[in-house]
Design an enzyme around this catalytic site. Structure first.
Site, PDB file in Angstrom:
ATOM      1  N   HIS A  23       0.825  -1.219   0.000  1.00  7.31           N
ATOM      2  CA  HIS A  23       0.000   0.000   0.000  1.00  7.31           C
ATOM      3  C   HIS A  23       0.860   1.270   0.000  1.00  7.31           C
ATOM      4  O   HIS A  23       0.551   2.225  -0.712  1.00  7.31           O
ATOM      5  CB  HIS A  23      -0.965   0.006   1.193  1.00  7.31           C
ATOM      6  CG  HIS A  23      -1.916  -1.152   1.175  1.00  7.31           C
ATOM      7  ND1 HIS A  23      -2.707  -1.478   2.245  1.00  7.31           N
ATOM      8  CD2 HIS A  23      -2.198  -2.073   0.210  1.00  7.31           C
ATOM      9  CE1 HIS A  23      -3.442  -2.539   1.935  1.00  7.31           C
ATOM     10  NE2 HIS A  23      -3.140  -2.928   0.715  1.00  7.31           N
TER      11      HIS A  23
ATOM     12  N   HIS B  46      -0.811 -11.340  -5.258  1.00  7.18           N
ATOM     13  CA  HIS B  46       0.537 -10.824  -5.009  1.00  7.18           C
ATOM     14  C   HIS B  46       1.625 -11.724  -5.612  1.00  7.18           C
ATOM     15  O   HIS B  46       2.627 -11.230  -6.135  1.00  7.18           O
ATOM     16  CB  HIS B  46       0.780 -10.677  -3.509  1.00  7.18           C
ATOM     17  CG  HIS B  46      -0.067  -9.628  -2.870  1.00  7.18           C
ATOM     18  ND1 HIS B  46       0.019  -8.300  -3.232  1.00  7.18           N
ATOM     19  CD2 HIS B  46      -1.008  -9.695  -1.911  1.00  7.18           C
ATOM     20  CE1 HIS B  46      -0.850  -7.613  -2.505  1.00  7.18           C
ATOM     21  NE2 HIS B  46      -1.485  -8.429  -1.704  1.00  7.18           N
TER      22      HIS B  46
HETATM   23 ZN   LIG Z   1      -4.013  -4.537  -0.321  1.00 11.79          ZN
END
Ligand SMILES: [Zn+2]
Length: 300
Positions: free
Chosen positions: A77, A260
């Protein structure tokens, strides 16, 4: 924006890690041209871990970096916010192993950087220009990078949930679009999976304040910030993981139900194949054709 930028003044916050639940203090400091984003563990003799692909460690529910056994967890983030506002060079100090989750989005980081301001540096920014398509597939998950004249990201998700289903979001990272359309989108999770994830040692810091919680049929802590907040958050995560190229991209990245692990895998594979990319800097003429991110607090 043809020149690199750093933060004008140090800025800090405190919070807890989403997965570790650990308290952490985070400071963003100015850094010299060419530094990139470097994490510094102040609790471990100021050991530094660069935010680049070669330091990617385990990647499942969040992206973690590791160098010589020193871990930096849940980087995506903050790195996403840095790309979103065009912050190239910064040292990010942490006194624990995981970044704070704050409200689950990139907005608090945007607000911090905005409050501190950005400063243009003398070095020209190096871009990673994508020269040919490169695609990966794992079952029904795909991710690909393609040549383009600016940096554009598209994501599709398909969750069998009444509030999600099939969602696609595409955004060009120019003219403040990240700050307006992506930054505020929060992490989300399914209440049904909470216990299983806790059993895996994950989400110990999760709460209704830092995560959109989905029940079997609806939402536990509404309202949403966008009707399609879920896919926007996937775009946010992808931009954060692609920051591990270590350079800003000139290209189009398209993902469908990736995660991810695939985000970071394609970064590593593309970097290992020099036929896929070249490094360029922009002159003023070219830059005028590539409208870029801006932040109102920026002063040159
Ligand atoms: Zn996230």
């Amino acid at each position: 924006m043809i020149y690199e930028r750093t933060i004008r003044n140090p800025v800090e916050c405190t919070g807890i890690g989403l997965h570790s639940g650990a308290n952490v203090r985070l400071r963003i400091l100015p850094a010299s041209p060419g530094t990139g984003i470097v994490f510094r563990r102040t609790d471990l003799d100021n050991f530094e871990v660069e935010a680049v692909s070669r330091n990617v460690a385990k990647v499942s529910y969040a992206t973690s970096l590791m160098k010589q056994g020193v871990l930096i967890s849940t980087t995506e983030h903050l790195l996403s916010a840095c790309v979103g506002v065009g912050l190239d060079n910064a040292v990010v100090e942490l006194d624990n192993l995981e970044l704070p989750i704050l409200d689950g989005s990139a907005q608090p980081f945007i607000d911090m950087i905005s409050a501190a301001g950005l400063r243009q540096q003398r070095r020209k920014r190096t871009y990673l220009k994508i020269l040919r398509p490169y695609e990966m597939r794992e079952g029904d998950k795909t991710i690909g990078v393609y040549p383009a004249d600016n940096y554009t990201v598209s994501y599709s998700i398909n969750f069998p949930h009444p509030l999600i289903g099939q969602e696609t979001f595409k955004v060009g990272l120019s003219n403040g679009s990240y700050v307006e359309q992506i930054a505020a989108a929060r992490t989300f999770g399914f209440l049904e999976q909470q216990q299983a994830m806790l059993n895996m040692g994950l989400i110990r810091g999760a709460s209704r304040e830092n995560c959109v919680v989905l029940t079997r049929h609806g939402l536990d802590n509404g309202p949403l910030r966008f009707p399609d907040e879920f896919v926007r958050h996937k775009v946010l995560d992808l931009i954060g993981d692609l920051a591990l190229f270590g350079k800003r991209i000139l290209g189009y990245v398209k993902a469908d139900r990736a995660g991810h692990a695939m985000h970071t895998a394609i970064v590593s594979r593309v970097l290992r194949d020099p036929s896929c990319w070249e490094e360029i800097t922009l002159d003023k003429f070219a830059a005028s054709r590539f409208p870029e991110e801006h932040l109102s607090a920026v002063a040159d």
